[in-house]
Scaffold this active site. Structure first.
Site: not given
Ligand code: BV8
Length: 254
Positions: A69, A72, A108-109, A125, A133, A196
């Site tokens: 982290y 980053r 985004n963070v 996020h 802390c 996203t």
């Molecule tokens: C929650 C911060 C309630 C950290 C991030 C099992 C247990 C627990 C939870 C879950 C579970 N199963 C499912 C869940 C829910 C889980 C979830 O959704 N999982 C998914 C993977 C299935 N969600 C959570 O846990 C959330 N909390 O639900 O709490 C709960 C609690 C306990 C138990 C159950 C439920 C918390 C989610 C937040 C996680 N933290 N970030 C860090 O940054 O290190 S998420 C992280 O992923 C980033 O924030 C990012 O935004 C996100 C997506 O990642 P990326 O793919 O990189 O980014 P993005 O999606 O934006 O993709 C890039 C896209 O951009 C691509 O499509 C690409 O084509 C496109 N692109 C690239 N360049 C360009 C472009 N487009 C346009 N122009 C460009 N130039």
């Protein structure tokens, strides 16, 4: 994006009373911030972000997680907003000056939206430039230079550590961010999903919620996503190129 699509989206934006934009890591990609799922670079090439961005990983190996982290965090201080960020700040100004409401929800963070001039940004996020802390929850914003000691000790409670103020997988999103997002999505008539992959919940669910309440939905993304077939306009393209075109067309000469 063809000209008809551009005209239709620009027309919907000009006539919108309440706009919500959701951004993901793709919006920061053109600033040089690698997206969450792009191949991890350099010394992180053998790590899986999905495994590192969890409380379990921090518990098991706080040194590795805080080193990742902090690398980053330091990078974010060396990059700058790109034309996509700037276009969203301009869109906000235009919608608001026409008496409309505008909410920017970001996954985004990196705080690049703030640096581009967007206001009232809802950080779903958290933020990587702020650390907190583990015992008291008190927050600090470390200077741009790399931290010296890993894992960093908290200055607020003996024996406690500092962790990035981000939401890890399995952690709840900040209640006030969720409340703000729910309010905005419930009353918007135009919803943009930009840069996203639409796979992380609850953020990935907002577009469908908006659509269910009658909003039109625009997706602007480099690649196809699970959302692409369900939106009103699905634009394959780079946010740093498409967003300025949309804002320009919507208020050309205005
Ligand atoms: C929650 C911060 C309630 C950290 C991030 C099992 C247990 C627990 C939870 C879950 C579970 N199963 C499912 C869940 C829910 C889980 C979830 O959704 N999982 C998914 C993977 C299935 N969600 C959570 O846990 C959330 N909390 O639900 O709490 C709960 C609690 C306990 C138990 C159950 C439920 C918390 C989610 C937040 C996680 N933290 N970030 C860090 O940054 O290190 S998420 C992280 O992923 C980033 O924030 C990012 O935004 C996100 C997506 O990642 P990326 O793919 O990189 O980014 P993005 O999606 O934006 O993709 C890039 C896209 O951009 C691509 O499509 C690409 O084509 C496109 N692109 C690239 N360049 C360009 C472009 N487009 C346009 N122009 C460009 N130039």
């Amino acid at each position: 994006m063809n000209d008809r699509q551009l005209s239709e989206i620009a027309g919907a934006l000009r006539g919108a009373r309440s706009v919500v934009v959701l951004t993901g890591a793709g919006v920061s990609a053109e600033s040089g911030v690698p997206t969450f799922r792009d191949a991890m670079d350099g010394l992180w090439k053998d790590f899986d972000p999905m495994k590192l961005a969890t409380p379990e990983a921090f518990e098991a190996d706080p040194e590795t997680v805080t080193r990742w982290y902090d690398s980053r965090r330091v990078r974010v201080h060396t990059v700058k907003p790109n034309p996509g960020h700037m276009a969203l700040a301009e869109m906000e100004r235009r919608v608001r000056s026409a008496g409309g409401s505008f909410t920017l929800l970001t996954q985004n963070v990196d705080r690049l939206h703030h640096r581009a001039g967007s206001t009232g940004v809802v950080e779903l996020h958290g933020s990587i430039v702020v650390w907190r802390c583990t015992r008291t929850g008190r927050k600090v914003e470390p200077p741009p230079e790399p931290l010296e000691k890993f894992p960093p000790e908290s200055p607020f409670a003996p024996g406690a550590l500092l962790r990035p103020d981000v939401v890890w997988f399995g952690e709840m999103l900040p209640a006030e961010a969720v409340a703000a997002a729910d309010r905005a999505v419930a009353s918007c008539d135009l919803f943009f999903s930009v840069g996203t992959s639409a796979v992380v919940y609850p953020a990935a669910g907002y577009a469908a919620l908006a659509s269910a309440r009658g909003a039109k939905v625009v997706e602007i993304n480099r690649d196809e996503t699970p959302l692409s077939r369900d939106v009103d306009w699905s634009v394959r393209g780079l946010s740093g190129e498409v967003l300025p075109q949309v804002v320009e067309r919507a208020w050309a000469g205005a």
